[in-house]
Motif scaffolding. Sequence first.
Motif, PDB file in Angstrom:
ATOM      1  N   TYR A  76       0.846  -1.202   0.000  1.00 59.93           N
ATOM      2  CA  TYR A  76       0.000   0.000   0.000  1.00 59.93           C
ATOM      3  C   TYR A  76       0.875   1.242   0.000  1.00 59.93           C
ATOM      4  O   TYR A  76       0.651   2.173  -0.800  1.00 59.93           O
ATOM      5  CB  TYR A  76      -0.933  -0.010   1.216  1.00 59.93           C
ATOM      6  CG  TYR A  76      -1.293   1.373   1.726  1.00 59.93           C
ATOM      7  CD1 TYR A  76      -1.879   2.333   0.893  1.00 59.93           C
ATOM      8  CD2 TYR A  76      -1.021   1.736   3.050  1.00 59.93           C
ATOM      9  CE1 TYR A  76      -2.186   3.612   1.366  1.00 59.93           C
ATOM     10  CE2 TYR A  76      -1.323   3.007   3.527  1.00 59.93           C
ATOM     11  CZ  TYR A  76      -1.903   3.942   2.684  1.00 59.93           C
ATOM     12  OH  TYR A  76      -2.196   5.198   3.145  1.00 59.93           O
ATOM     13  N   ARG A  80       1.310   4.028  -2.951  1.00 63.61           N
ATOM     14  CA  ARG A  80       0.946   5.413  -2.685  1.00 63.61           C
ATOM     15  C   ARG A  80       2.127   6.351  -2.909  1.00 63.61           C
ATOM     16  O   ARG A  80       1.963   7.456  -3.442  1.00 63.61           O
ATOM     17  CB  ARG A  80       0.417   5.564  -1.261  1.00 63.61           C
ATOM     18  CG  ARG A  80      -0.155   6.956  -1.015  1.00 63.61           C
ATOM     19  CD  ARG A  80      -0.936   7.063   0.261  1.00 63.61           C
ATOM     20  NE  ARG A  80      -1.462   8.404   0.414  1.00 63.61           N
ATOM     21  CZ  ARG A  80      -2.106   8.848   1.487  1.00 63.61           C
ATOM     22  NH1 ARG A  80      -2.305   8.021   2.518  1.00 63.61           N
ATOM     23  NH2 ARG A  80      -2.538  10.091   1.556  1.00 63.61           N
ATOM     24  N   LYS A  87       3.570  12.279  -0.043  1.00 60.94           N
ATOM     25  CA  LYS A  87       3.289  11.414   1.101  1.00 60.94           C
ATOM     26  C   LYS A  87       4.552  10.708   1.562  1.00 60.94           C
ATOM     27  O   LYS A  87       4.774  10.525   2.766  1.00 60.94           O
ATOM     28  CB  LYS A  87       2.216  10.383   0.732  1.00 60.94           C
ATOM     29  CG  LYS A  87       1.812   9.466   1.881  1.00 60.94           C
ATOM     30  CD  LYS A  87       1.168  10.229   3.017  1.00 60.94           C
ATOM     31  CE  LYS A  87       0.695   9.303   4.112  1.00 60.94           C
ATOM     32  NZ  LYS A  87       0.127  10.041   5.277  1.00 60.94           N
ATOM     33  N   ARG A 330      -9.101   8.916  -6.673  1.00 62.78           N
ATOM     34  CA  ARG A 330      -8.028   8.596  -5.733  1.00 62.78           C
ATOM     35  C   ARG A 330      -8.243   7.209  -5.146  1.00 62.78           C
ATOM     36  O   ARG A 330      -9.344   6.873  -4.726  1.00 62.78           O
ATOM     37  CB  ARG A 330      -7.978   9.629  -4.603  1.00 62.78           C
ATOM     38  CG  ARG A 330      -6.799   9.449  -3.668  1.00 62.78           C
ATOM     39  CD  ARG A 330      -6.852  10.510  -2.563  1.00 62.78           C
ATOM     40  NE  ARG A 330      -5.710  10.416  -1.664  1.00 62.78           N
ATOM     41  CZ  ARG A 330      -5.592   9.512  -0.707  1.00 62.78           C
ATOM     42  NH1 ARG A 330      -6.551   8.616  -0.525  1.00 62.78           N
ATOM     43  NH2 ARG A 330      -4.522   9.486   0.072  1.00 62.78           N
ATOM     44  N   LYS A 333      -6.473   2.457   0.503  1.00 64.87           N
ATOM     45  CA  LYS A 333      -5.305   1.673   0.914  1.00 64.87           C
ATOM     46  C   LYS A 333      -5.183   0.373   0.137  1.00 64.87           C
ATOM     47  O   LYS A 333      -4.115   0.029  -0.384  1.00 64.87           O
ATOM     48  CB  LYS A 333      -5.383   1.386   2.413  1.00 64.87           C
ATOM     49  CG  LYS A 333      -5.198   2.593   3.301  1.00 64.87           C
ATOM     50  CD  LYS A 333      -5.279   2.212   4.776  1.00 64.87           C
ATOM     51  CE  LYS A 333      -5.069   3.423   5.672  1.00 64.87           C
ATOM     52  NZ  LYS A 333      -5.167   3.069   7.114  1.00 64.87           N
ATOM     53  N   PHE A 336      -4.314   0.955  -3.598  1.00 68.37           N
ATOM     54  CA  PHE A 336      -2.886   1.189  -3.840  1.00 68.37           C
ATOM     55  C   PHE A 336      -2.104  -0.119  -3.787  1.00 68.37           C
ATOM     56  O   PHE A 336      -1.192  -0.350  -4.593  1.00 68.37           O
ATOM     57  CB  PHE A 336      -2.336   2.171  -2.802  1.00 68.37           C
ATOM     58  CG  PHE A 336      -2.595   3.612  -3.107  1.00 68.37           C
ATOM     59  CD1 PHE A 336      -2.094   4.198  -4.266  1.00 68.37           C
ATOM     60  CD2 PHE A 336      -3.339   4.396  -2.236  1.00 68.37           C
ATOM     61  CE1 PHE A 336      -2.322   5.544  -4.545  1.00 68.37           C
ATOM     62  CE2 PHE A 336      -3.566   5.743  -2.504  1.00 68.37           C
ATOM     63  CZ  PHE A 336      -3.067   6.315  -3.659  1.00 68.37           C
TER      64      PHE A 336
END
Length: 350
Positions: A76, A80, A87, A330, A333, A336
């Motif tokens: 994840y 991401r 991030k 988007r 979790k 991704f």
Amino acid sequence: MIFKALKRVKTSALALCILAGLIGFNAQAENIDYLSAINSDLNASPLTFAKGELRWAKVGDLRPTQALIGYDQVNYKLGRYQAEPKKMYEEICESYGAGEKKVKWSEQSSPLKPGSFNCPLAIGSETAEMKTAMVGPDGHLYLTDGHHTFSTFIDMENGGAQMPVLIKIQDNWSAGESDSIEQAMSQFWQRLAQTNNSWQFTASGEAISYLNMPTTLGQDSLANQAFRALVYFARDISWVKKQAEAINFLEFHWGYELAKSISVDEQRLVEQAYYLSKIEEVAKQMLAYAPEQAIASSGRSAKQLGQKAAWDNNSDKTLQQLVCGSKKGRLGKLGFALSYKQPGVSLECN
């Protein structure tokens, strides 16, 4: 010396605090030569490190004290970070104890060069968020918190074993009365286990000798515990971390308890529908336990480990947003993680 790479210092008091490891610094504000600071620690023997100090290390040199991670928690983050580099820098700064919001970075920034991006706070301002390590009799640093974070750093394309990380020395257990390094290491690992600072078990719960523990972080070294990731994804659906007692290996305890009644085909954890069904099954089983039921060998009850009172509207919302997230376009979790494992995979959103 810790952080002794100051090019200039505003006051002697500030210099003493930094050298003592009491506070950190901001690269832009204090004009720090990071390379000198990092090299100073890399060239020093960890045997000289003291409890409470903040020290730089190469992430590839840190030794794990657990043999397992949840691969898809790492996947994840990897997915991401690829989509949202900001991030990544936020979580690097957080690991420095330097805050995570309003990080300044550019296309020229690199996780391998701490001075190439700017954290919002001085390094070491928030040490409670920093990862920790013990100094062992063999002179190695043994990570006691941060296996998933640092495994992500070592596995990401722009990271790797050479990436510098900042850790807080939890303690130095290098001294002992043993006549041999073998005996000293045996006692060191016994002490780690006795103080709940190691997880020396396989995914099925069998004990592992310290001699057979992995010596590096990342998915190439640590084994997968699928339930560890399932419990992670079930957070806020069936349990709330902020309401759980802060004990080491909390998610592993939940995972081992759940494995008693739930079976998982790990080969199918690339299928969106199957994965979601298992997260839901795990979450509902967590809620089905009596609040006072002991969970695995944690010495804690389900309620003490964050169990929610019941399935609620937020449970539905969190489950629904695991793949496609709360904002249009988007990923969540799980989304991704699945997209990282299978580049180009088509994900279905409601």
